[in-house]
Design an enzyme around this catalytic site. Structure first.
Site, mmCIF file in Angstrom:
data_model
loop_
_atom_site.group_PDB
_atom_site.id
_atom_site.type_symbol
_atom_site.label_atom_id
_atom_site.label_comp_id
_atom_site.label_asym_id
_atom_site.label_seq_id
_atom_site.Cartn_x
_atom_site.Cartn_y
_atom_site.Cartn_z
ATOM 1 N N GLU A 51 8.110 43.978 54.141
ATOM 2 C CA GLU A 51 7.984 43.278 54.952
ATOM 3 C C GLU A 51 6.610 43.573 56.782
ATOM 4 O OE1 GLU A 51 11.693 42.143 58.658
ATOM 5 O OE2 GLU A 51 11.313 43.707 57.918
ATOM 6 N N GLU A 78 18.973 38.427 61.543
ATOM 7 C CA GLU A 78 18.629 40.077 61.631
ATOM 8 C C GLU A 78 18.557 39.644 64.017
ATOM 9 O OE1 GLU A 78 16.778 43.818 60.698
ATOM 10 O OE2 GLU A 78 15.772 41.728 60.786
#
Length: 265
Positions: free
Chosen positions: A143, A242
């Site tokens: 990521e 998130e």
């Protein structure tokens, strides 16, 4: 409409971590993700997930020594043994929880580290992780993260992530495309979705409002439009939520109800 997964680390903060499964299921989520499950035994998570009829779709490898500022070990020369120990722990949890994705955190290399050694270590560790995970049908995720939230984090840009994933030679190394981080680092999010989603290497998407990382109905990104693009591109993976709610998690889910209404028309 995309399939949304509640992030149990950032949402439902008024509850203990495993108990957040019940709250997420109550609010209509069918899947969850989290950053680090390791404070509780895997069997405890399994019982909570089963009782709530939820699947867990993503969690991270251990970060290393978080109190010393470590945010992953995968790119750190000289820490291969520690990295592999953390990977083993993550794979053990994935086996119990039937989790199909593990985010392998890159980490923050020392300022004086040799760039070639850092990149080489990262690619070698990812290739090793992919080989171990392939036997379990687990994807290894990497990521790009902005350096405002994690100063010094090694991986920041989408194209670099795709290049590194390809360099491993492993089909099960995928890119975790967090649109919050993408907007802060690069912007032009809709074009980046249209660029990378069709390539088939994006294995997971995450969302949050920019710049405050709150609900995706506030800030500089038009998520209703971005959800339409994901649908248009045929993205069928999960979208992890998130974000840090402004107040009560449930009270802030108006964006989700609106997305569901829009998809029913």
């Amino acid at each position: 409409m995309p399939r949304f997964a509640a992030n149990l680390t950032t949402m439902y903060g008024e509850l203990e971590l495993p108990e957040r499964c019940t709250a997420a299921a109550r609010d209509g989520f069918r899947a969850v993700e989290m950053q680090f499950p390791y404070a509780h035994p895997a069997r405890t998570w399994q019982a909570q997930l089963n009782a709530s009829d939820l699947e867990v779709v993503l969690f991270n490898t251990p970060p290393g020594d978080a109190e010393r500022g470590e945010r992953g070990l995968a790119c750190l020369p000289g820490r291969v043994d520690d990295f592999r120990a953390g990977l083993d722990q993550a794979l053990d949890y994935a086996a119990v929880l039937l989790c199909p994705r593990i985010h392998v955190m890159a980490g923050c290399p020392p300022a004086d580290a040799d760039p070639a050694a850092v990149r080489g270590t990262y690619i070698e560790n990812l290739a090793y992780a992919a080989e171990q995970a392939a036997a379990m049908n687990v994807d290894i995720m990497i990521e790009p993260i902005n350096t405002r939230d994690i100063p010094g984090y090694y991986l920041n840009h989408q194209q670099v992530a795709h290049d590194i994933a390809a360099a491993t030679g492993a089909d099960n190394v995928k890119v975790q495309m967090d649109l919050y981080h993408c907007q802060i680092v690069e912007g032009d999010v809709s074009t980046r979705l249209r660029t990378y989603i069709p390539q088939g290497r994006v294995g997971h998407v995450q969302i949050a409002g920019v710049p405050l990382r709150q609900e995706p109905d506030h800030g500089e990104l038009n998520y209703r439009y971005l959800f339409q693009i994901l649908d248009e591109l045929g993205y069928n993976g999960w979208v992890g939520c998130e974000y840090r709610p402004r107040a009560d998690t449930r009270a802030g889910l108006g964006w989700l109800h609106a997305a569901r209404r829009a998809s029913s028309h």
